[in-house]
Design an enzyme around this catalytic site. Structure first.
Site, PDB file in Angstrom:
ATOM      1  N   HIS A  58      -1.421   1.128   7.736  1.00  0.00           N
ATOM      2  CA  HIS A  58      -1.850   1.087   6.345  1.00  0.00           C
ATOM      3  C   HIS A  58      -1.722   2.483   5.749  1.00  0.00           C
ATOM      4  O   HIS A  58      -1.963   3.488   6.424  1.00  0.00           O
ATOM      5  CB  HIS A  58      -3.304   0.604   6.271  1.00  0.00           C
ATOM      6  CG  HIS A  58      -3.858   0.574   4.881  1.00  0.00           C
ATOM      7  ND1 HIS A  58      -3.369  -0.274   3.910  1.00  0.00           N
ATOM      8  CD2 HIS A  58      -4.854   1.282   4.299  1.00  0.00           C
ATOM      9  CE1 HIS A  58      -4.043  -0.077   2.793  1.00  0.00           C
ATOM     10  NE2 HIS A  58      -4.935   0.863   3.001  1.00  0.00           N
ATOM     11  N   CYS A  77       0.831  -1.204   0.000  1.00  0.00           N
ATOM     12  CA  CYS A  77       0.000   0.000   0.000  1.00  0.00           C
ATOM     13  C   CYS A  77       0.869   1.258   0.000  1.00  0.00           C
ATOM     14  O   CYS A  77       0.463   2.295  -0.526  1.00  0.00           O
ATOM     15  CB  CYS A  77      -0.957  -0.007   1.191  1.00  0.00           C
ATOM     16  SG  CYS A  77      -0.135  -0.153   2.788  1.00  0.00           S
TER      17      CYS A  77
END
Length: 1274
Positions: free
Chosen positions: A303, A48
């Protein structure tokens, strides 16, 4: 230190977007783009951070166009990358392809697999999440090296390169010393600063003074002087990248943490106050924010996603969903519309849409508007008559029209305003038909149509949240929410406000895309479209089985084929989206000779036959709405009758297939054991009949043609076996109940008894039970005689006779004594066994003889199954009141060596023991009995000698062990005592001397060596006797009684607190018994436990959380250790490595930071190092907690060996010794040679038990530095 800093968390922060994981079916093509018409990037598991940076570079138009300007002549072709002589610049080529797919290919998300392969990331470690700030520098470096000797070799420097200048001003002579530094991104501090502008002020405005004791040596003055240090921005890049230092390390607490406090940053910023030269206009220093990379989580994982401003308006920005939710507002004047008729959904929906200012409504909000309008939902008000709301809108396409890519619904006669429905062709989703044409794609395509004026866009629009594969619209004000918290800004990207985009680039995804990439995108779109059409066709096709009425007849309430040879069903493939009427027309065309009406009824094949359920009547409904799936059976008929017989439909008329059993007493078969066939066999006839589930039991009896006096019986499930079968008679009240109410199922048997057969020898009626004994119950038992078991004392040369077998006819009611007599007669053993007691014993699968069966019982009552084997053996058979038991002396019985005995169930334990001693020819009363535990080892003693065997729940075949020693009184324990002899003679001189002087003839089995330290330091344990003591006695009383043993009678200690008691398990010291006033019951001691006593030089009373450790300090420069010392570590408050390190530092007078600790693993001869400062995250509570040494993976306990290294004078961090390596080599050699016995012997001598297997050691994952592999192009 930060190796796992950016590892993604398993809980709380998913690698997938927050919308939930969608499981794709096999062969399913990737979905098209969503509403916003922008493509995301797939997450490879931990990429990510890469996706966020790539999207930022992609939405930097100048970067994208510079990359597209490099053609194949400079970069090469990917098709030639495997040729050794070709110089193919793979990284920029793959980046070009990725950007082209993000621009033009109609898919929800693009893959970065080819790009990461070009990076050389070919394992999972390199695909794990890393720091995006580090990736930004490494990716730029890789691009610069890849573009050497091309026209784009300097485009990174042109776009992102800036310089700062550091100046030091001498206050004495005024000399200025300057040093220039280059940067591609600015790293700013977050801690202690309220925002970006404050951090820049501290960096480029505030001066640092060199004064007092911190003076500066001036090169001009050549002396220490007072000076001022400052920094300024000398050259500003077109694009400014700012990295925020969110992650820090607290050296006071020695732990990592993330700065989550409020840190502001402006949407536009003027850098003039921070620059060296300020003569230009303010616009030259003005920057606007266009990208924010966000990190969600803590310093141990999280994340990444990114907020981006779409500068070229490539996406379709819509207000976020929360803006479209109805809000309570003050009343204002609104236009009054006539109230529609609530029963007419057409007028209601039309009025709702007409009252909207944009003359359109979001499709997913239409249901809420309807509820607000009429106070009821569509499902409750209209669905029953008009179907789903989406189907209703499609059926009224002359009134409603779907616009804005199907997301809004409007009135056809009153189209929506341009705000809702943009007319630019660039807003259509890219596809085969909408892929930009490189020839006709110019600025004219981006202009609005003549006469249609583009509406102004709302302020703060064209911001998007790109979260891996998901792209959603956001407001500009949402960026301010990323100032603070666990989800906050991590990198900022600014662009100069003077950089204006050309009009031809707006809403034009094909702008400056090379022709070969346009062709690639067109080809991929064509393939995707073809795959979607093929998948949609296959996904919407159903396989139907058509059953035609002329081929069937009604029989026993179910439809059955007239001819077995004729094919029952016709297969038909049909589109799920077409209507029932279309299906009916297709069937009409297939059946040219069909006359009259045609009804289509859903059918199902049951054991009784084909049954019909609901009929499809609405020809306008699609097969999907009607619930028709693949494999559905459809019955084609006239809807009334089949072959003149009326057919009942519905679930309540489901037929069930019953097995009707009747007596056929004239058909008994003769022969040995009767016939062996299906259940019921000969003597009973079976017939399968089908009946509707709604018929009553009385109607079934009438259908079978039976008189009312006949009995109907149901087979009793779970019979006992052994021959005859049992049936339950239905009472008269059940005759009015239906088959479904009686819970009858397909395959159930129904016995019909006529009055004349109820008193026969085959059927016996007792109350509501009927027992059926047919010739099939008269089966057989095989009896085997083993002559060799009779001659135990035969000569060595005597050969065993062959085993003799006979098949004896038997039934469940036959007594086993009769079976034995028949077997003896069949085997002709009357003379041979005359006067010899013999019995029948069952045999298990391994051939082992089971206990003798009681011959007074029948085959069924004894649990003997027919058609099995029995063995005829010497010995007496037990009676029904007796038990057959196995026994052995001293140890657990082994096969063939145990004794056998038959005793009365009412016998006491004492009587049973007496009989066993007589059988084993043992004398004296110093014996007791013990049971065998579940693992066939000697277990607990039978304490109550007056209890009967039946009270102790003894059963046939149980094993008992005769153990030497008197049984302690009830509530007393018998414990074995060992003495701990120190390895040094001066430590316990008195105790050792007295033991040596009083022990009588110590044998080798009364000594044991146990390892207490590394380097083969052993301690000797000697047995000193046994004690009998009440389980309610305290530990202090146990120590006092131990001192009264003859072997210790001359040993003097001031108080029992000078004795330490170890519990022994498997010849190892396992735990210290603590708590002087705790009872032995509370300490969980039982009879047979062994413990060891150790004399101490001072009193000791350990607490429940105090652990006794053997501590050994390493010898500097050598692979050895000083003699061990005992350390009592209090782990009640803090069981972490920090607490143990502090305790050891206090003991040795050293600093805790200079100590390195490890635990010795004696089983594997390895050392497990304690981490200096370790933290773990509780995923359930999201709360940090210190690592406990009492839990996994260390499990510290009493007697564990702890190695200590002083890092101030010993740089060797390896704890292993030469003895450890030698033992490992020895075990490896033993495993290679297969010498298990020798290995076990060595282990026993070392006192670590019989386990010599080396357990697997889980190694930590190596920290892999982030890198990108680039070829050489110079």
């Amino acid at each position: 230190m930060f190796g796992s800093l950016f590892e993604e968390e398993e809980e709380g922060f998913s690698l997938a977007p927050s919308g939930g994981r969608v499981v794709k079916r096999e062969g399913e093509p990737p979905p098209p783009r969503g509403r916003v018409n922008l493509s995301g990037i797939k997450n490879q598991g931990g990429t990510c951070y890469l996706n966020s940076l790539l999207q930022t570079l992609f939405f930097t138009p100048e970067f994208r166009e510079e990359l597209f300007s490099l053609g194949p002549k400079e970069l090469g072709c990917l098709e030639e990358k495997d040729k050794p002589e070709a110089k193919v610049r793979v990284i920029p080529l793959e980046l070009q392809r990725l950007f082209a797919r993000l621009l033009l290919v109609d898919q929800q998300s693009a893959s970065t697999t080819d790009l990461t392969d070009s990076f050389g990331w070919n394992n999972s470690e390199e695909s794990r999440q890393h720091d995006v700030q580090e990736l930004n520098r490494i990716l730029f470096s890789a691009l610069e090296h890849s573009l050497v000797d091309t026209s784009g070799s300097a485009f990174i420097q042109r776009l992102y390169h800036g310089t700062t200048v550091n100046s030091i001003l001498c206050k004495e002579c005024g000399n200025i010393s300057q040093r220039q530094e280059d940067f591609l991104d600015l790293t700013v501090c977050v801690r202690g600063v309220c925002g970006l502008e404050g951090a820049l002020w501290d960096m480029f405005v505030e001066e640092e003074m060199f004064e007092g004791s911190n003076l500066y040596r001036c090169g001009q003055c050549d002396q220490l002087v007072t000076a001022a240090k400052s920094a300024k921005l000398r050259k500003l890049p077109p694009f400014l990248t700012v990295s925020l230092l969110r992650f820090n390390f607290d050296f006071a607490r020695c732990e990592r943490y993330k700065e989550t406090g409020r840190y502001t940053f402006p949407l536009t910023i003027n850098l003039k106050p921070f620059c060296e030269q300020t003569e230009d206009e303010d616009s030259e220093y003005s920057y606007e924010l266009f990208s924010v990379i966000i990190h969600k989580g803590g310093c141990y994982g999280g994340h990444y996603h990114v907020y981006i401003k779409d500068m070229d308006h490539l996406g379709l920005w819509e207000p976020p969903e929360e803006d479209s939710k109805p809000k309570v507002q003050k009343k204002k004047e609104v236009r009054v519309y006539p109230e529609p008729e609530k029963d007419d959904p057409l007028s209601v929906l039309s009025s709702i849409i007409a009252q909207e200012e944009s003359r359109s409504v979001l499709l997913d909000q239409l249901g809420q508007r309807l509820m607000d309008k009429i106070g009821s939902s569509w499902s409750k008000k209209y669905r029953k008559l008009h179907g789903p709301i989406g189907k209703f809108l499609q059926n009224h396409s002359d009134v409603f029209v779907l616009v804005n890519n199907g997301t809004r619904v409007a009135l056809k006669a009153n189209p929506p305003s341009p705000v809702t429905q943009p007319s630019s062709p660039a807003h259509t989703t890219p596809g085969p038909s909408s892929t930009p044409d490189p020839v006709h794609n110019n600025t004219a395509n981006a202009q609005p149509e003549p006469g249609l004026e583009a509406a102004p866009e709302p302020q703060g629009s064209h911001w998007f949240d790109l979260n891996d594969s998901t792209v959603t619209s956001i407001h500009e004000r949402d960026v301010e929410k990323m100032y603070q918290g666990k989800e906050s800004a991590y990198m900022l990207f600014y662009r100069k406000t003077l950089l204006r985009r050309p009009s031809g680039a707006l809403r034009n995804p094909g702008y400056k895309v090379p022709p070969h990439l346009l062709e690639m995108a067109e080809e991929e779109n064509r393939r995707l479209q073809q795959r979607r059409e093929e998948f949609e066709a296959s996904n919407n096709s159903v396989e139907l089985r058509l059953h035609l009425a002329p081929r069937y007849r009604l029989e026993n309430g179910a439809l059955k084929p007239i001819s077995v040879e004729q094919k029952e069903a016709t297969n038909l493939t049909f589109d799920l989206r077409r209507t029932i009427g279309d299906l009916r027309m297709i069937i009409y065309q297939m059946q040219n000779l069909w006359d009259g009406d045609m009804a289509l009824t859903v059918a199902k094949s049951l054991p009784a036959g084909l049954h019909l359920y609901n009929t499809l009547t609405d020809d306008e409904v699609s097969l999907c709405s009607a619930g028709i799936l693949t494999g559905t059976d459809l019955f084609v008929w006239n809807g009334r009758e089949v072959c003149g017989a009326t057919v009942q439909t519905g679930a309540e008329w489901e037929p069930m297939l019953l097995t009707v059993v009747r007596p056929s007493l004239g058909e008994e078969e003769e022969g040995e054991g009767g016939g062996v066939g299906e259940e019921g066999g000969s003597g009973l006839s079976k017939e399968s009949r089908g009946f509707a589930g709604r018929v009553t039991l009385g109607e079934v009896r009438e259908a079978l043609g039976e008189p009312q006096e006949s009995l109907l019986c149901q087979e009793k499930r779970g019979g006992e076996g052994g021959g005859a079968s049992g049936w339950r008679v239905f009472p008269p009240g059940d005759m009015q109940r239906t088959l479904k109410e009686l819970a009858l199922k397909d395959g159930d048997a129904l016995l019909v008894l006529e009055p004349q057969t109820q008193d026969s020898s085959v059927f016996s009626v007792s109350g509501d039970m009927v027992t059926v004994t047919t010739p099939s119950d008269c089966r057989w038992l095989q009896v085997e005689y083993r002559p060799e078991r009779r001659r135990r004392g035969g000569g060595e040369g005597e050969e065993d006779e062959e085993r003799m077998r006979a098949k004896v006819p038997a039934s469940g009611n036959m007594l086993l004594c009769e079976v034995k007599q028949r077997a003896i007669a069949e085997l002709q053993l009357q003379e041979q066994l005359a006067g010899v007691a013999c019995c029948l014993r069952q045999v298990d699968r391994t051939g082992k003889l089971l206990p003798p069966v009681c011959e007074e019982l029948s085959v069924r009552d004894a649990g003997v199954r027919l058609m099995t084997s029995l063995s005829l053996c010497p010995g007496t058979a037990p009676k029904d009141t007796q038990l057959f038991l196995y026994f052995s002396v001293g140890t657990a019985p082994s096969s063939g060596l145990e004794g056998e005995i038959i005793v009365e169930r009412s016998s006491t334990v004492k009587q049973c023991l007496k009989k066993m001693l007589e059988s084993a020819r043992l004398e004296g009363d110093g014996w007791h009995l013990r049971r065998l535990d579940w693992c066939e080892e000697v277990g607990e003693a039978l304490m109550d000698e007056e209890a009967s065997l039946s009270e102790l729940k003894m059963s046939h075949g149980d094993s008992l062990v005769i153990t030497e020693g008197r049984l302690p009184p009830k509530g007393f324990l018998k414990l074995s005592v060992w003495l701990y002899v120190e390895p040094r003679a001066d430590s316990v001189v008195s105790m050792e001397t007295e033991v040596n002087g009083t022990a009588e003839g110590s044998t080798e089995g009364q000594r044991l060596e146990v390892m207490i330290a590394v380097g083969r330091a052993m301690v000797e344990l000697r047995t000193v006797g046994q004690v009998e003591i009440s389980e309610e006695a305290t530990l202090e009383e146990l120590k006092t009684q131990v001192l009264t043993l003859p072997a210790l009678q001359y040993v003097c200690v001031p108080t029992p607190a000078f004795l330490r008691v170890w519990q022994l398990e498997g010849q190892r010291l396992t735990r210290i018994l603590r708590g002087q006033q705790h009872t032995l019951r509370k300490l969980k001691l039982c009879s047979g436990v062994e413990f060891c006593v150790q004399q101490l030089l001072r009193e000791e009373d350990l607490g429940p959380k105090e652990v006794l450790l053997r501590v050994q300090m390493g010898v500097p420069g050598e692979r050895g250790y000083y003699p061990p010392e005992d350390l009592v570590w209090d782990a009640s408050r803090d069981p972490s490595p920090r607490s143990l390190r502090s305790a050891l530092a206090s003991t040795y007078g050293l600093s805790p930071d200079s100590l390195l600790l490890a635990k010795h693993q004696p089983h594997t001869h390895t050392w497990e190092t304690f981490s200096n400062w370790s933290q773990q995250v509780s995923k359930r509570k999201k709360k940090k907690k210190a690592e406990s040494l009492l839990g996994a993976p260390f499990h510290l306990k009493d007697g564990d060996i702890i190695g200590v290294k002083n890092l101030l004078i010993d740089n060797n961090r390896d704890f292993s010794t030469q003895q450890d390596e030698q033992r490992l080599r020895e075990e490896k050699e033993q495993r290679r040679k297969g010498g298990q016995g020798a290995g076990a012997e060595v282990e026993t001598n070392q006192g670590v038990g019989p386990e010599n297997k080396m357990g697997p050691i889980k190694a930590r994952k190596p920290e892999v530095a982030l890198s990108i592999n680039v070829g050489v192009f110079r």
